[in-house]
Design an enzyme around this catalytic site. Structure first.
Site, PDB file in Angstrom:
ATOM      1  N   LYS A   1       1.079  92.510   2.183  1.00 37.36           N
ATOM      2  CA  LYS A   1       0.044  93.324   2.816  1.00 37.36           C
ATOM      3  C   LYS A   1      -1.323  92.699   2.656  1.00 37.36           C
ATOM      4  O   LYS A   1      -2.116  92.687   3.580  1.00 37.36           O
ATOM      5  CB  LYS A   1      -0.025  94.686   2.114  1.00 37.36           C
ATOM      6  CG  LYS A   1       1.039  95.651   2.480  1.00 37.36           C
ATOM      7  CD  LYS A   1       0.832  96.939   1.662  1.00 37.36           C
ATOM      8  CE  LYS A   1       2.159  97.455   1.186  1.00 37.36           C
ATOM      9  NZ  LYS A   1       2.110  98.211  -0.043  1.00 37.36           N
TER      10      LYS A   1
ATOM     11  N   LYS B   1       5.151  84.755   0.110  1.00 36.92           N
ATOM     12  CA  LYS B   1       5.816  86.028   0.388  1.00 36.92           C
ATOM     13  C   LYS B   1       5.074  86.789   1.487  1.00 36.92           C
ATOM     14  O   LYS B   1       3.848  86.653   1.622  1.00 36.92           O
ATOM     15  CB  LYS B   1       5.938  86.880  -0.883  1.00 36.92           C
ATOM     16  CG  LYS B   1       4.690  87.595  -1.330  1.00 36.92           C
ATOM     17  CD  LYS B   1       5.016  88.732  -2.322  1.00 36.92           C
ATOM     18  CE  LYS B   1       3.734  89.522  -2.606  1.00 36.92           C
ATOM     19  NZ  LYS B   1       3.920  90.762  -3.307  1.00 36.92           N
TER      20      LYS B   1
ATOM     21  N   LYS C   1      -4.789  88.451  -7.935  1.00 39.97           N
ATOM     22  CA  LYS C   1      -5.601  89.433  -7.197  1.00 39.97           C
ATOM     23  C   LYS C   1      -7.045  89.446  -7.667  1.00 39.97           C
ATOM     24  O   LYS C   1      -7.954  89.624  -6.864  1.00 39.97           O
ATOM     25  CB  LYS C   1      -4.978  90.824  -7.300  1.00 39.97           C
ATOM     26  CG  LYS C   1      -3.666  90.910  -6.534  1.00 39.97           C
ATOM     27  CD  LYS C   1      -3.201  92.329  -6.306  1.00 39.97           C
ATOM     28  CE  LYS C   1      -1.995  92.289  -5.367  1.00 39.97           C
ATOM     29  NZ  LYS C   1      -1.448  93.604  -5.072  1.00 39.97           N
TER      30      LYS C   1
END
Ligand code: AQP
Length: 332
Positions: A198, A195, A112
């Site tokens: 969001k 995966k 991230k």
């Protein structure tokens, strides 16, 4: 009864099918066998930048969705993390027994922060797994139902609990991950090796529980699959078909073998069309129930405040013991 704790971030306007099948569905089942604590983790949701008004609304929507899929406030404690201040208090103490190098090895932070740029990534994003450890250890949870992506964070929680217990005396239950293998990683419909997520899936790759059902069905019909014809479950060679079969099986309760037998001789188009209908049938009532909870925000907030009270009764006890162990004055 053994205890479970899990949380979900209010970082989008809806949960996606991966959140539901990988985690939340199991939360519902565990209410019957466990002493269950579930929270909307809004403290976690501010680690990557947010808008204040949107956050509160998303927290309500998250709670409404959890109720809509079957969490029952009579059988579990459902609460919003920021209403239980012990989470942040314990996180500080745990951060002081976490090694900097140890925290630096968390792959979710690496991924991230790389996406955000290392100067823009917050310290909160870095210490996120320590707050998550506090969430779990406060409730002395035996098990934590999560998807595969959370395995490394769970390992850190276990290490911190063991280390604290060794240094200061037995304080925390060392929790185990409860990862249900079949649905541990629902993949992106457009990139079936990644995966469903969001933050990184494209709109076409993700099914949001609250989106227009016809849109979900269309996304299933347009899901990326290989060029073969045969419907078999092979996660390596046919990840797209395997993902669709996994979703189909989880939503209907039919086994993968049963589905493979039923689709023998049929094409990918048939499978996708039918699964689209299955998804629509699943989300419609969930959406209706979610809307009805959101129609009465005062009642919803009251329910969550009651959940927070239930949670605090347990969290405050653990924090008091922890304060005693580390040499603080008792919390007042
Ligand atoms: N694709 C998935 N398959 C199975 N389980 C999944 N979970 C998330 N994605 C999948 C599980 O959902 C729970 C809630 O996770 P969260 O609140 O941490 O959600 P998240 O991580 O913000 O959701 P995303 O989509 O995974 O967001 P990104 O990628 O932005 O971080 C957890 O138990 C998680 O394992």
């Amino acid at each position: 009864r053994p205890r479970v704790l899990s949380g979900i971030q209010p970082t989008a306007d809806s949960f996606h099918l991966g959140n539901y099948l990988g985690a939340v569905r199991h939360w519902v089942a565990l209410q019957d066998t466990h002493d269950a604590f579930y929270c909307v983790v809004d403290l976690h949701a501010i680690t990557a930048g947010h808008d204040a008004k949107t956050l509160r609304q998303r927290s309500r929507t998250a709670a409404a969705q959890l109720l809509a899929v079957g969490l029952d406030p009579e059988r579990c404690a459902l609460f919003v993390q920021s209403q239980v201040p012990e989470h942040a208090q314990l996180a500080w103490i745990l951060s002081c027994v976490t090694g900097f190098g140890e925290a630096s090895r968390m792959t979710q932070f690496k991924d991230k922060s790389q996406k955000q740029g290392s100067d823009r990534a917050s310290v909160g994003l870095f210490t996120y797994p320590i707050l998550q450890a506090a969430d779990i250890l406060l409730y002395q949870a035996d098990a934590v139902p999560v998807g595969e992506d959370q395995r490394q964070h769970l390992e850190l929680t276990r290490d911190l609990a063991q280390r604290f217990n060794t240094s200061f005396g037995r304080t925390f239950t060392v929790p185990a991950a409860h990862i249900v293998r079949d649905t541990a990683k629902i993949t992106d419909l457009q990139d079936p090796t990644a995966k469903m997520s969001k933050s990184s899936s494209s709109p076409a790759g993700i099914i949001n529980l609250l989106e227009e059902p016809a849109r979900s069905a269309k996304k299933i019909r347009s899901a990326v699959t290989d060029t073969g014809r045969e419907i078999v479950f092979d996660a390596e060679a046919k990840p797209g078909i395997a993902n669709l079969l996994t979703i189909y099986s989880a939503l209907t309760g039919r086994s993968i073998d049963d589905l493979v037998a039923a689709y023998a001789g049929k094409g990918y188009g048939d499978l996708k069309k039918d699964l689209g209908e299955v998804v629509v049938e699943f989300v419609r009532p969930v959406q209706e129930r979610t809307r009805s909870y959101l129609d009465d925000p005062a009642q919803l907030d009251k329910l969550l405040a009651q959940g927070a009270e239930k949670a605090r009764a347990v969290a405050a006890r653990t924090l008091a013991t922890t304060y005693e162990r580390v040499g603080f004055f008792p919390p007042v």
